[in-house]
Design a protein around this motif. Structure first.
Motif, mmCIF file in Angstrom:
data_model
loop_
_atom_site.group_PDB
_atom_site.id
_atom_site.type_symbol
_atom_site.label_atom_id
_atom_site.label_comp_id
_atom_site.label_asym_id
_atom_site.label_seq_id
_atom_site.Cartn_x
_atom_site.Cartn_y
_atom_site.Cartn_z
ATOM 1 N N LYS A 1 -39.427 25.686 -0.972
ATOM 2 C CA LYS A 1 -38.839 24.425 -0.549
ATOM 3 C C LYS A 1 -39.775 23.645 0.376
ATOM 4 O O LYS A 1 -40.536 24.215 1.162
ATOM 5 C CB LYS A 1 -37.529 24.679 0.199
ATOM 6 N N GLY A 2 -39.665 22.316 0.297
ATOM 7 C CA GLY A 2 -40.388 21.444 1.210
ATOM 8 C C GLY A 2 -41.827 21.198 0.786
ATOM 9 O O GLY A 2 -42.289 21.682 -0.251
ATOM 10 N N PRO A 3 -42.579 20.414 1.571
ATOM 11 C CA PRO A 3 -43.973 20.114 1.231
ATOM 12 C C PRO A 3 -44.781 21.394 1.065
ATOM 13 O O PRO A 3 -44.812 22.247 1.941
ATOM 14 C CB PRO A 3 -44.457 19.302 2.433
ATOM 15 N N MET B 1 -48.661 17.050 -4.491
ATOM 16 C CA MET B 1 -47.287 17.474 -4.725
ATOM 17 C C MET B 1 -46.319 16.538 -4.014
ATOM 18 O O MET B 1 -46.618 16.014 -2.958
ATOM 19 C CB MET B 1 -47.095 18.898 -4.185
ATOM 20 N N ASP B 2 -45.120 16.339 -4.617
ATOM 21 C CA ASP B 2 -44.025 15.669 -3.933
ATOM 22 C C ASP B 2 -43.492 16.581 -2.829
ATOM 23 O O ASP B 2 -43.668 17.809 -2.896
ATOM 24 C CB ASP B 2 -42.909 15.330 -4.925
ATOM 25 N N PRO B 3 -42.792 16.035 -1.829
ATOM 26 C CA PRO B 3 -42.374 16.876 -0.700
ATOM 27 C C PRO B 3 -41.176 17.787 -0.959
ATOM 28 O O PRO B 3 -40.776 18.517 -0.061
ATOM 29 C CB PRO B 3 -42.045 15.852 0.390
ATOM 30 N N GLY B 4 -40.614 17.781 -2.164
ATOM 31 C CA GLY B 4 -39.444 18.622 -2.417
ATOM 32 C C GLY B 4 -39.766 20.096 -2.553
ATOM 33 O O GLY B 4 -38.932 20.944 -2.274
ATOM 34 N N GLY B 5 -40.984 20.427 -3.000
ATOM 35 C CA GLY B 5 -41.366 21.813 -3.173
ATOM 36 C C GLY B 5 -41.780 22.125 -4.598
ATOM 37 O O GLY B 5 -41.875 21.235 -5.445
ATOM 38 N N SER C 1 -44.807 20.062 -10.445
ATOM 39 C CA SER C 1 -44.243 21.043 -9.523
ATOM 40 C C SER C 1 -43.806 22.343 -10.192
ATOM 41 O O SER C 1 -43.390 23.270 -9.507
ATOM 42 C CB SER C 1 -43.039 20.437 -8.797
ATOM 43 N N ILE C 2 -43.874 22.434 -11.532
ATOM 44 C CA ILE C 2 -43.423 23.635 -12.231
ATOM 45 C C ILE C 2 -44.631 24.549 -12.460
ATOM 46 O O ILE C 2 -45.643 24.127 -13.021
ATOM 47 C CB ILE C 2 -42.762 23.293 -13.566
ATOM 48 N N PHE D 1 -36.241 15.138 -4.020
ATOM 49 C CA PHE D 1 -37.451 14.624 -4.652
ATOM 50 C C PHE D 1 -37.776 15.412 -5.925
ATOM 51 O O PHE D 1 -37.576 16.621 -5.990
ATOM 52 C CB PHE D 1 -38.632 14.712 -3.682
ATOM 53 N N GLY D 2 -38.307 14.692 -6.924
ATOM 54 C CA GLY D 2 -38.742 15.342 -8.151
ATOM 55 C C GLY D 2 -38.550 14.467 -9.368
ATOM 56 O O GLY D 2 -37.723 13.549 -9.379
#
Length: 779
Positions: free
Chosen positions: A211-213, A221-225, A186-187, A179-180
């Motif tokens: 990593k992760g949610p 946030m997306d669940p990728g981290g 996320s940055i 995801f991203g």
């Protein structure tokens, strides 16, 4: 006893060499005592213990026998002087001496890729072994050795990470666990969100990936981290460096850059400064384009007995090629049969702009159990760009249709503040590590004028550039693109230590958010959401030994469904449409052997629901939108970094990521775009230490990325690739100044590879082979 060159004592006095060495050793001893007395679990894992220090007592000079003949008064005075000399103690080390002693030890650990996570990533000082989530670190020395060109280049060292749509090479965009995208929020810098396109610069010390949610700590946030870039901080001892670097690609494509980094104390009361300056001017590796950039980054810090204050500022100006890469043939699904260096746009395809980042933080230790932290960040970036767009290619004839597009007056900003308390509460014999606080964010992404202009076709087999000029036709319907997001939250997390080896983790976040998005003149609202949500977190940690722990966790993420573009039938995304929600189960093992080599083996399962999908209503003939789509990502990840032996250091990773659509009218079963099933990396360094007159280090490695779908429909595939890099550094002295010479070769075998794609007409290309040689003078 006669004096000698080894710095021995003469009578009751030491010479200058012995005194300086003694101060350094005593400084190390004082630092060790301070660290030991104020150690937390984080300090115990992330810092490197100082070596034992012993300071010999001064050797007393024997008096001659003739002294007995002296008068009694003189004899008594001499005896009193000798007694006073025995009682004289060295002056306590200054903060600068203590800082220098600490840095000498820490720098040696960093040189061997010791991973020391920042407390800002997990908002606590807990050791990675005492947490139930995965944090991967790209240490400072890895960045110095590899010289990554951008953030996704640095994150090639981390498992399960691939490149996403970088907006023609101008934005950070990485897929994490499937995801991203390039504007997913996320940055981070020091745990606070950024909006600037490129976040990796000369002011960054290291990079970490949670990593992760991560919504419990970071909200929407997306669940990728999240990816957290860590700033270089002011230090309490005076030192600095100047670096000059020259580089070249093939075909005389050359460049040069320079960096100055100076830090030290201001006075003797804990105040310190740092100044970082950077400039670059280099040719782009393809047949035209040039990248120019400058950065100034001053910062201040005050290190009090119980309080630390940090202030940092960055100003960056840039012009960089806006290159959408190449295209694939829709019939053969293969890249166009043209040289990798040949661009499909025009020499004026560039992005230019400026960004500013201001951050302030205060950390105050209330007592031995409780700490208060507060921080604020404001980040803004403006840019304009000529964005020649490819709209079609004919692989047989070479005819290419293009649109002379552009963006004028883009403005993005993010204002963010957070405050939280962290401490220990004892319930009987059970310790609770408690974290609670709140945060708020307001983010705006705005594109003022969008250029849309037709232009004549072009033949990429026989290109003739420079026949046209940048477009000037403003499309009112596409302009004034706006995306505003506001959120405020309260969060709480508790790690309950039931025994010395077993702990449970629980927490929740209450979040209230608003989002408005749309475009056009007159403005058309396409998203108008106002809602709130409670998100939970749970986990368990079992420490097998002090160096190995097992963990399991349950985490959630939330991200409002939104769109700038209008939906069919005039549908507006509102609070009645459920937000995207992610749920992750994760388990694994973490290790940190003798503070030399550390890593994580993780297994995870992520489900993301309420993904916006479209479906034709056969009764009404209208395409309807609903949140029924689901995607899933399952995988295994291994990350290891540190010191294998006294001479060998390494950083390596492997990721298996099975990410695909599980529910959708047309895409069910498809793999997610730009996500590779397998990724791997390994980088090894051999340090010759003191066996040579100077210090020689040799290193190299490779990264592998497997096949990836180039679009959501899986209509074409980006082929797997392996890229190798090597480097060598040699540290010596020139007129008493330490000098480091470094030679790097990026993409050693000049591999042609495609790291990501937005569509079959916009496929990014990886950099060609690049040689660089630099010299760093330390002072």
């Amino acid at each position: 006893m006669p004096a000698n060159a080894g710095g021995r004592v003469v009578g009751d006095r030491r010479n200058a060499a012995d005194k300086g060495r003694t101060h350094l050793l005593i400084g190390a001893a004082f630092l060790l005592a301070d660290v030991a007395s104020a150690a937390t679990p984080a300090n115990a894992q992330s810092s490197v213990p100082l070596p034992p220090v012993s300071v010999d007592q001064p050797t007393q000079k024997r008096k001659p026998a003739a002294a007995a003949a002296k008068p009694a008064q003189r004899t008594q005075a001499a005896a009193a002087a000798r007694q006073r000399s025995r009682n004289v103690q060295p002056a306590p080390p200054t903060p600068s001496e203590r800082a220098a002693a600490s840095a000498a030890v820490l720098n040696e650990a960093k040189l061997h890729y010791r991973a020391m996570p920042s407390s800002t990533t997990l908002r606590s000082g807990a050791s990675p072994l005492d947490t139930s989530q995965t944090v991967n670190v790209v240490p400072e020395q890895v960045l110095k050795d590899q010289l990554p060109r951008n953030l996704d280049d640095a994150l090639a060292n981390v498992s399960g990470v691939t490149q996403a749509n970088t907006l023609a090479g101008t934005q950070d965009a990485v897929m994490r666990r499937g995801f991203g995208d390039n504007r997913d929020g996320s940055i981070m810098r020091n745990g606070m969100p950024l909006v600037e396109g490129r976040s990796l610069n000369a002011a960054v010390e290291s990079v970490e990936v949670l990593k992760g949610p991560a919504s419990l700590l970071y909200g929407i946030m997306d669940p990728g981290g999240i990816v957290n870039t860590i700033s270089k901080r002011p230090e309490l001892y005076q030192h600095g460096s100047v670096t000059l670097l020259g580089s070249t690609y093939a075909n005389s494509r050359t460049g040069a850059d320079g960096t100055i980094d100076i830090t030290g104390p201001i006075g003797d009361r804990g105040l310190a400064y740092r100044f970082i300056g950077y400039g670059v001017s280099e040719d782009y590796w393809r047949n035209f384009g040039r990248h120019r950039e400058m950065l100034v980054a001053p910062s201040l810090a005050w290190y009090g007995e119980n309080t630390t204050v940090q202030l940092n500022y960055e100003h960056r100006e840039f012009i960089t090629p806006f290159d959408r890469g190449t295209a694939f043939d829709s019939a053969t699904k293969a890249p166009l049969a043209i040289p990798a260096t040949r661009r499909l746009d025009e020499p004026f395809n560039n992005m230019w702009g400026a960004s500013d980042l201001m951050q302030a933080s205060v950390e105050h230790r209330l007592n031995q159990d409780w700490k208060l932290f507060a921080a604020y960040s404001y980040n803004t970036e403006t840019f304009s760009a000529n964005q020649f767009r490819i709209t079609g290619v004919n692989a047989k004839t070479g005819v290419e249709t293009r649109s002379n597009d552009g963006t004028w007056g883009s403005l993005s900003n993010a204002s963010y503040g957070t405050s939280y308390l962290q401490g220990n509460v004892w319930l009987g014999d059970m310790r609770n590590e408690v974290l609670f606080g709140g945060d708020g964010q307001y983010r705006t992404i705005y594109r003022d004028n969008l250029i849309r202009q037709a232009t004549p076709s072009f033949n990429f087999y026989n290109p003739v550039y420079g026949l046209i000029t940048p477009g000037t036709t403003v499309s009112a319907a596409d302009s004034a693109q706006t995306d505003k997001l506001g959120q405020w939250s309260l969060f709480f997390q508790d790690t309950l230590h039931l025994t010395e080896r077993f702990a449970l983790v629980g927490g929740m976040r209450y979040m209230d958010y608003d989002q408005l998005a749309g475009k056009g003149r007159p403005f058309v609202t396409n998203t108008n959401v106002s809602a709130d949500k409670v998100l939970p977190l749970g986990g368990a940690i079992f420490k097998l030994t002090d160096q190995v722990s097992l963990y399991a966790s349950y985490t959630q993420s939330l991200k409002p469904t939104s769109t700038i573009a209008p939906l069919t039938g005039g549908v507006v995304i509102g609070s009645n449409i459920a937000p995207e929600e992610g749920t992750q189960w994760e388990t694994g093992v973490k290790f940190d052997f003798n503070k030399r080599i550390s890593g994580t083996l993780a297994l995870y399962d992520i489900d993301k629901k309420n993904v916006l999908v479209s479906q034709l209503n056969s009764t009404t003939g209208i395409v309807e939108y609903r949140t029924a789509g689901k995607v899933r990502s399952r995988g295994v990840e291994l990350d290891v970094t540190g010191r294998l032996t006294d001479n060998w250091s390494m950083i390596g990773s492997y990721g298996y990521t099975d990410a695909r659509v599980t529910e959708d009218p047309t895409l069910a079963g498809n793999a997610l775009q730009n996500v590779a099933l397998n990724t791997a990396s390994l980088y090894l360094v051999y340090d010759f230490g003191t066996t040579l007159p100077g210090r020689l280090r040799l290193g190299g490695g490779a990264r592998y990325v497997g096949d990836r779908p180039g679009d959501a429909a899986n209509s074409f595939v980006l082929p797997a690739y392996t890229v190798a890099d090597v480097f060598a550094t040699y540290e010596t002295k020139v007129q008493s100044f330490p000098v480091i010479y470094q030679f790097n070769v990026k993409n050693l075998f000049d591999t042609v590879y495609y790291p990501s794609a937005n569509s079959i007409l916009t496929v990014a290309m990886g950099d060609a082979r690049r040689f660089s040689l630099s010299a760093t003078v330390k002072f």
